[in-house]
Motif scaffolding. Structure first.
Motif, PDB file in Angstrom:
ATOM      1  N   THR A   1       6.552  48.262 -19.102  1.00  0.00           N
ATOM      2  CA  THR A   1       6.530  47.018 -18.343  1.00  0.00           C
ATOM      3  C   THR A   1       5.994  47.336 -16.952  1.00  0.00           C
ATOM      4  O   THR A   1       6.151  48.458 -16.457  1.00  0.00           O
ATOM      5  CB  THR A   1       7.919  46.385 -18.234  1.00  0.00           C
ATOM      6  OG1 THR A   1       8.849  47.355 -17.704  1.00  0.00           O
ATOM      7  CG2 THR A   1       8.426  45.909 -19.576  1.00  0.00           C
TER       8      THR A   1
ATOM      9  N   SER B   1       6.144  39.583 -15.268  1.00  0.00           N
ATOM     10  CA  SER B   1       6.529  39.640 -16.663  1.00  0.00           C
ATOM     11  C   SER B   1       7.340  40.887 -16.969  1.00  0.00           C
ATOM     12  O   SER B   1       6.995  41.977 -16.545  1.00  0.00           O
ATOM     13  CB  SER B   1       5.292  39.611 -17.561  1.00  0.00           C
ATOM     14  OG  SER B   1       5.662  39.783 -18.915  1.00  0.00           O
ATOM     15  N   TYR B   2       8.405  40.708 -17.700  1.00  0.00           N
ATOM     16  CA  TYR B   2       9.207  41.834 -18.168  1.00  0.00           C
ATOM     17  C   TYR B   2       8.936  42.127 -19.630  1.00  0.00           C
ATOM     18  O   TYR B   2       9.716  42.811 -20.286  1.00  0.00           O
ATOM     19  CB  TYR B   2      10.690  41.528 -17.966  1.00  0.00           C
ATOM     20  CG  TYR B   2      11.133  41.609 -16.529  1.00  0.00           C
ATOM     21  CD1 TYR B   2      10.909  40.570 -15.646  1.00  0.00           C
ATOM     22  CD2 TYR B   2      11.786  42.740 -16.063  1.00  0.00           C
ATOM     23  CE1 TYR B   2      11.314  40.649 -14.325  1.00  0.00           C
ATOM     24  CE2 TYR B   2      12.203  42.832 -14.747  1.00  0.00           C
ATOM     25  CZ  TYR B   2      11.962  41.775 -13.882  1.00  0.00           C
ATOM     26  OH  TYR B   2      12.375  41.868 -12.588  1.00  0.00           O
ATOM     27  N   ILE B   3       7.847  41.594 -20.134  1.00  0.00           N
ATOM     28  CA  ILE B   3       7.537  41.790 -21.541  1.00  0.00           C
ATOM     29  C   ILE B   3       6.845  43.140 -21.714  1.00  0.00           C
ATOM     30  O   ILE B   3       5.815  43.400 -21.094  1.00  0.00           O
ATOM     31  CB  ILE B   3       6.628  40.666 -22.066  1.00  0.00           C
ATOM     32  CG1 ILE B   3       7.304  39.310 -21.836  1.00  0.00           C
ATOM     33  CG2 ILE B   3       6.291  40.893 -23.523  1.00  0.00           C
ATOM     34  CD1 ILE B   3       8.679  39.177 -22.459  1.00  0.00           C
TER      35      ILE B   3
END
Lengths: 111, 112
Positions: free
Chosen positions: A91, A96-98
């Motif tokens: 990540t 975004s933490y995707i």
């Protein structure tokens, strides 16, 4: 272009033969790097999270290390039950933490 | 140890049919995700869900897909009109915070 590259694609070891798997990443900055184990037909099983260069985590025969551009998963004296695909994911900072996953390294340990 | 569960483990459907894949995330987790993995390929993100709404989705997650948390424990992925290329393993994941995600065992979807 892949942001996460894992090598080798496949690795065959004899039981007890130590080795390392590599995960290199080309992202700008790193929030976290994750290692998962995936058995055939199963979901990824969480192993480790690493956040900063120099960090190390250990679990049984596995040790994960992190530098500024890559991570290694060291397998010491592997056993046949360590056979699986090992996935790396990263990540990045900035919203975004995707995680972005690599293609994985397929490890087979022969008795 | 708490774990993510998914049902069914396998689903075979005809092209154009609707399917619903079900997940029970880890009970104290707040963030829920769906991923898919086509055979031999990378794990791909579909959608994330927090506080009863979609927080992020990928290009794959088009109008044919929807997610729902119908009650306090289940989290579902619906594909309205399945296509051959939807055949894949679908994984649900959950996380307590915005970091480490824990995956379920997956649903293998085969569209004929």
């Amino acid at each position: 272009e892949d942001q996460v590259t894992q090598s080798p694609e496949a690795l065959r070891l004899q039981e007890g033969e130590s080795s390392s798997l590599n995960c290199s990443y080309t992202v700008s900055g790193l929030r976290g790097l994750f290692w998962y184990r995936q058995d055939p037909g199963k979901g990824p099983e969480f192993l480790f999270t690493l956040y900063s260069a120099g960090e190390e985590k250990e679990k049984e025969r596995l040790k994960a290390t992190l530098t500024k551009k890559e991570s290694f998963l060291h397998i010491t004296a592997p056993k046949p039950e360590d056979s699986a695909t090992y996935l790396c994911a990263v990540t990045v900072p900035g919203g975004s933490y995707i995680p972005t996953f690599g293609r994985g390294t397929s490890l087979i340990v022969h008795p | 140890e708490p774990e993510v569960t998914q049902t069914p483990s396998h689903q075979v459907t005809q092209m154009g049919q609707e399917v619903i894949l079900r997940c029970v995330p880890i009970s104290n987790h707040l963030y829920f995700y769906w991923y898919r993995q086509i055979l031999g390929q990378k794990v791909e993100f579909l959608v994330s869900f927090y506080n009863n709404e979609i927080s992020e989705k990928s290009e794959i997650f088009d109008d044919q897909f929807s997610v729902e948390r119908p009650d306090g424990s289940n989290f579902t992925l619906k594909i309205r009109s399945t296509k051959l290329e939807d055949s894949a393993m679908y994984f649900c994941a959950s996380s307590e915070a915005l970091e480490t995600q824990y995956f379920g065992p997956g649903t293998r979807l085969l569209v004929l």
